[in-house]
Design a protein around this motif. Structure first.
Motif, PDB file in Angstrom:
ATOM      1  N   PRO A 155     -14.084   1.140  41.459  1.00 10.61           N
ATOM      2  CA  PRO A 155     -13.516   0.885  40.129  1.00 10.61           C
ATOM      3  C   PRO A 155     -12.885   2.128  39.512  1.00 10.61           C
ATOM      4  CG  PRO A 155     -15.902   1.025  40.008  1.00 10.61           C
ATOM      5  CD  PRO A 155     -15.554   1.041  41.463  1.00 10.61           C
TER       6      PRO A 155
ATOM      7  N   GLY B  46     -11.175   2.215  25.782  1.00  8.13           N
ATOM      8  CA  GLY B  46     -11.557   2.356  27.184  1.00  8.13           C
ATOM      9  C   GLY B  46     -10.986   1.260  28.060  1.00  8.13           C
ATOM     10  N   TRP B  47     -10.799   1.568  29.335  1.00  4.52           N
ATOM     11  CA  TRP B  47     -10.404   0.564  30.322  1.00  4.52           C
ATOM     12  C   TRP B  47     -11.234   0.718  31.584  1.00  4.52           C
ATOM     13  CZ3 TRP B  47      -7.074   4.366  28.491  1.00  4.52           C
ATOM     14  CH2 TRP B  47      -6.760   5.415  29.375  1.00  4.52           C
ATOM     15  N   ASP B  48     -11.399  -0.375  32.242  1.00  5.86           N
ATOM     16  CA  ASP B  48     -12.245  -0.452  33.432  1.00  5.86           C
ATOM     17  C   ASP B  48     -11.623  -1.518  34.327  1.00  5.86           C
ATOM     18  OD1 ASP B  48     -14.174  -1.128  35.304  1.00  5.86           O
ATOM     19  OD2 ASP B  48     -15.727  -1.627  33.857  1.00  5.86           O
ATOM     20  N   TRP B  49     -11.131  -1.120  35.507  1.00  2.48           N
ATOM     21  CA  TRP B  49     -10.487  -2.092  36.378  1.00  2.48           C
ATOM     22  C   TRP B  49     -10.786  -1.796  37.837  1.00  2.48           C
ATOM     23  CZ3 TRP B  49      -6.906  -0.408  39.967  1.00  2.48           C
ATOM     24  CH2 TRP B  49      -6.312   0.849  39.747  1.00  2.48           C
TER      25      TRP B  49
ATOM     26  N   THR C 280     -10.577   6.575  29.456  1.00  2.00           N
ATOM     27  CA  THR C 280     -10.675   6.478  28.008  1.00  2.00           C
ATOM     28  C   THR C 280      -9.508   7.203  27.351  1.00  2.00           C
ATOM     29  OG1 THR C 280     -12.037   8.480  27.900  1.00  2.00           O
ATOM     30  CG2 THR C 280     -13.197   6.363  28.028  1.00  2.00           C
TER      31      THR C 280
ATOM     32  N   TYR D 124      -9.772  -6.576  35.227  1.00  4.01           N
ATOM     33  CA  TYR D 124      -9.891  -5.496  34.242  1.00  4.01           C
ATOM     34  C   TYR D 124     -10.668  -5.929  32.999  1.00  4.01           C
ATOM     35  CZ  TYR D 124      -6.360  -7.810  31.352  1.00  4.01           C
ATOM     36  OH  TYR D 124      -5.690  -8.703  30.562  1.00  4.01           O
ATOM     37  N   LYS D 125     -11.162  -4.911  32.295  1.00  3.24           N
ATOM     38  CA  LYS D 125     -11.842  -5.108  31.015  1.00  3.24           C
ATOM     39  C   LYS D 125     -11.428  -3.975  30.092  1.00  3.24           C
ATOM     40  CE  LYS D 125     -16.247  -4.117  30.637  1.00  3.24           C
ATOM     41  NZ  LYS D 125     -17.728  -4.185  30.713  1.00  3.24           N
TER      42      LYS D 125
ATOM     43  N   TYR E 259     -14.493 -10.037  32.325  1.00  3.25           N
ATOM     44  CA  TYR E 259     -13.276  -9.401  32.814  1.00  3.25           C
ATOM     45  C   TYR E 259     -12.105 -10.387  32.819  1.00  3.25           C
ATOM     46  CZ  TYR E 259     -15.712  -5.172  34.426  1.00  3.25           C
ATOM     47  OH  TYR E 259     -16.415  -3.997  34.484  1.00  3.25           O
TER      48      TYR E 259
ATOM     49  N   GLU F   1     -12.171   3.845  35.808  1.00  2.00           N
ATOM     50  CA  GLU F   1     -12.515   3.823  34.395  1.00  2.00           C
ATOM     51  C   GLU F   1     -11.805   4.965  33.685  1.00  2.00           C
ATOM     52  OE1 GLU F   1     -16.833   2.362  33.637  1.00  2.00           O
ATOM     53  OE2 GLU F   1     -16.937   3.620  35.431  1.00  2.00           O
TER      54      GLU F   1
ATOM     55  N   ASP G 274     -24.612  -1.893  33.638  1.00  3.34           N
ATOM     56  CA  ASP G 274     -23.834  -0.996  34.505  1.00  3.34           C
ATOM     57  C   ASP G 274     -23.381  -1.771  35.747  1.00  3.34           C
ATOM     58  OD1 ASP G 274     -24.277   1.141  32.774  1.00  3.34           O
ATOM     59  OD2 ASP G 274     -26.180   1.627  33.732  1.00  3.34           O
TER      60      ASP G 274
ATOM     61  N   HIS H 185     -20.737  -1.749  37.814  1.00  6.56           N
ATOM     62  CA  HIS H 185     -20.207  -1.129  39.029  1.00  6.56           C
ATOM     63  C   HIS H 185     -21.307  -0.440  39.848  1.00  6.56           C
ATOM     64  CE1 HIS H 185     -16.295  -2.233  37.740  1.00  6.56           C
ATOM     65  NE2 HIS H 185     -16.281  -1.422  36.701  1.00  6.56           N
TER      66      HIS H 185
END
Length: 697
Positions: A646, A608-611, A650, A681-682, A579, A648, A535, A537
């Motif tokens: 961040p 999913g995205w996470d930036w 989906t 980003y991931k 990332y 996030e 986790d 973030h």
């Protein structure tokens, strides 16, 4: 000068050169086998009479040849600096081990003398190795003398000589190549490891000064190569590699891999016949046994070492071995035996007239005597005797006590204010002693790393049963100790639960918790444990909170500052590994275009995205254009600010979207005419997804 005379001189000089190399190897073997005096005498002799050709012995022809032909410059090689460097290091080791006064000052003086001798050497690569190592070791010694700025500057200055070693020394093929390559691998590997462990502010300064990219992995690899090649400094490289893998990684909160532990075992087997009963290797091997939770063998190895005759002189090493025995006993929850070992260690310091570490050993013994079961009145008397030792130290005229000794004095004052000097009520003192000892066991001694699951469970039970539920400070400290023990035992969820308990009392904390640093330590532990869970973030947020709450007047300020800086570095490494970075120029838009293949299943497929932003703000939206259908909005255009943290999201590719389509993530910086923006980003994607990027107006 005739050709025959030249050849004879060359032969005699080369013969003496290799004799001196053998002396350096012999001296290294002597101190690794605990004979510091003989080693020091041998290095001193070489320092005074090492290989050197005086100028008057060279004829005019030979002087010209020295200047023109690199092959003949070896006639001017001077090993006195190399001997002097070893003389300084062994002198420091012997001085510390035998409790001599002013050993750090003496070592610095010897290092600068060795550097001056090396400066007189001819300009060959070996001189760079010696001078660079002199400055590197001097920097370490200055840090030990509590001169960190000067120490880091000298470590950085060592790079003036070390920076060329990768290109010059590692592939050097002239005379003395055995010592040159071995020393270069050791120096470069050691430099990388030392700089990688500096606090961020000092590491940044060192990196900027040297231009050296700090890579811990590269440093460890160089030490491993140095050992495997079997050169003159192979055993020192082995010690460095093992020490980092067993001890330093444990302090950093990192787990050793199975391969690393097997390599440690191999190195101990390799060293045993060469350096029998070596205290250096034995101490680390005992920790390896403890790491494998084989406390019986760890204690047995320490006890065998304590009986060595050389420890009659090397009193500090004997005191340290008794301390190691005490903390192994604590890991097994054998408080009575731990008390006896702490007291024996303190008595060695006292008999030698040394004050440092005496108070902390005496306080450790006092607490263990009071906690030990079945001690009765005798245990109380022993504890009083040890408390009186602490009181005696406290009255001494000494201002530069080490941190553990200052902590012992603070605990003594608290003990007296709570129980008085003559209290006989062991039951009332036990809970207080247990909580104070537990914080030392988890933070300083780290012996909870070596507990079996049953021992860890009993340790937790002991703390809970003796806890004071009506005192928020004590409850929070208990939670911190158990959470740290859980992190040592790989019990992530249990550790997080105890952190939650402690942090729930943040608003009720008193001066005692604030002074110790309990709450920032709990936030650090949440960061460490959540990073273990992946986790990122949450870990970064909790780490920032720990950093903000840490103040310089806290008892564990230095510990927390180091641990948070190392965890910050680890988070950065995780980001770099997992990332991607997307740069959006001023006035432009960036598109992440994700081509999704047809959904052949009857269920939804999650994407999913996470930036997050590195600075300022950006507009973001997401949309999906299925094949053979109309596009639809997934996330409306919204301006996001760096302070919001961040982002996030989906998207579920449903069974209805069986033909796939295009998922487009848009980062718009079109409103900014001056500043570009950077997004990290991931993406979490199904198999066969194809990603491309596009920049446009």
């Amino acid at each position: 000068m005739s050709s025959l005379a030249n050849n004879n001189n060359n032969d005699l000089w080369e013969e003496q050169f290799y004799k001196d190399l053998d002396s350096i190897r012999e001296g290294t073997c002597l101190y690794l086998s605990n004979d510091f005096k003989a080693s020091e005498a041998l290095f001193r002799k070489g320092m005074l009479h090492g290989t050197v050709i005086e100028d008057e012995k060279l004829g005019e022809e030979e002087e010209v040849a020295v200047k023109k032909d690199n092959a003949t410059t070896t006639k001017r090689i001077d090993l006195r600096g190399a001997f002097g460097l070893q003389f300084a290091i062994v002198g420091l080791l012997r001085g510390v081990a035998s409790m001599e006064d002013d050993q750090l000052d003496e070592c610095l003086s010897r290092l600068w003398e060795a550097d001056a001798l090396a400066a007189q050497d001819t300009a060959w690569v070996g001189r760079k190795v010696v001078r660079g190592t002199c400055y590197l070791v001097a920097g370490i010694v200055e840090c030990l003398r509590k001169q960190p700025v000067q120490g880091v500057l000298h470590m950085a200055k060592s790079w003036m000589w070390l920076r060329s070693l990768k290109s010059e020394a590692l592939d050097y093929d002239g005379i003395g190549k055995e010592i040159v390559r071995s020393a270069a691998l050791l120096a470069l590997g050691g430099f990388a490891l030392i700089i990688s462990l500096l606090p961020d502010s000092l590491m940044t300064a060192a990196s900027w000064t040297t231009g050296f990219e700090v890579k811990r992995s590269a440093g460890l690899e160089m030490l491993a190569i140095c050992q495997k090649e079997g050169g003159i400094y192979a055993p020192i490289a082995a010690l460095g590699w093992v020490s980092f893998s067993i001890d330093t990684k444990a302090f950093l909160g990192e787990q050793q891999t199975g391969e690393e532990l097997k390599e440690c075992e191999r190195l101990f087997q390799w060293a045993a016949p060469q350096f029998p009963n070596s205290l250096f290797f034995s101490i680390l091997e005992a920790d390896l046994y403890a790491k494998k939770r084989d406390l019986a063998n760890a204690i047995a190895l320490v006890e065998r070492s304590i009986e060595l005759k050389c420890l009659d002189e090397l009193k500090a090493l004997k005191a340290m071995l008794l301390y190691k025995k005490a903390i192994y006993r604590l890991a097994g929850l054998d408080f009575k035996e731990a008390a006896l070992s702490f007291e024996a260690s303190q008595q060695i310091y006292k008999a030698a007239g040394r004050r440092s570490l005496g108070p902390s050993m005496a306080m450790g013994a006092a607490k263990c005597y009071l906690i030990a079961e079945g001690g009765g009145d005798e245990a109380v008397k022993s504890a009083k005797r040890m408390m009186q030792e602490v009181a005696t130290y406290k009255e001494m005229d000494k201002s530069n006590w080490v941190g553990t000794d200052r902590s012992a004095f603070q605990q003594y004052e608290e003990y007296v204010s709570r129980f008085g000097c003559d209290s006989s009520d062991k039951s009332g003192q036990t809970p207080w002693c247990l909580l104070k000892l537990a914080s030392g066991m988890t933070i300083v001694m780290r012996c909870t790393l070596w507990m079996s699951p049953d021992q860890a469970s009993n340790f937790e039970k002991l703390l809970v049963e003796n806890g004071n539920e009506n005192n928020p400070d004590d409850v929070a400290l208990t939670s911190m100790c158990i959470a740290l023990m859980c992190s040592h035992q790989d019990l992530t969820e249990a550790g997080l639960a105890h952190c939650k308990t402690g942090l729930s009392l943040s608003s009720e904390q008193g001066e005692k918790s604030e002074k110790f640093g309990t709450i920032p330590m709990l936030h650090y532990l949440v960061a460490h444990l959540t990073l273990t869970n992946g986790d990122l973030h949450i870990a970064e947020k909790e780490l920032s909170t720990a950093e903000q709450l840490t103040t310089k007047d806290m008892v564990i300020h230095h510990y927390l500052s180091f641990k948070t800086s190392q965890l910050r570095r680890r988070i950065k490494e995780v980001i770099e590994e997992t990332y991607e970075v997307l740069t959006i120029p001023a006035g432009k838009k960036a598109f992440l275009i994700i081509e999704l293949q047809h959904n052949s299943t009857s269920t939804t497929v999650p994407i999913g995205w996470d930036w997050f932003l590195q600075d300022r703000d950006i507009d973001f939206d997401a949309s999906f254009l299925p094949k053979n259908s109309y596009g639809r909005e997934i996330a409306p255009k919204t301006r996001h600010y760096v302070n919001n943290g961040p982002v996030e999201g989906t998207f579920d590719l449903s069974a209805e979207d069986k033909d796939g389509g295009i998922l487009q993530l848009t980062f718009s910086n079109s409103y900014s005419y001056i500043r570009g923006k950077v997004v990290t980003y991931k993406l979490s994607l199904p198999p066969k997804a194809i990603v491309s990027t596009k920049i446009s107006s």
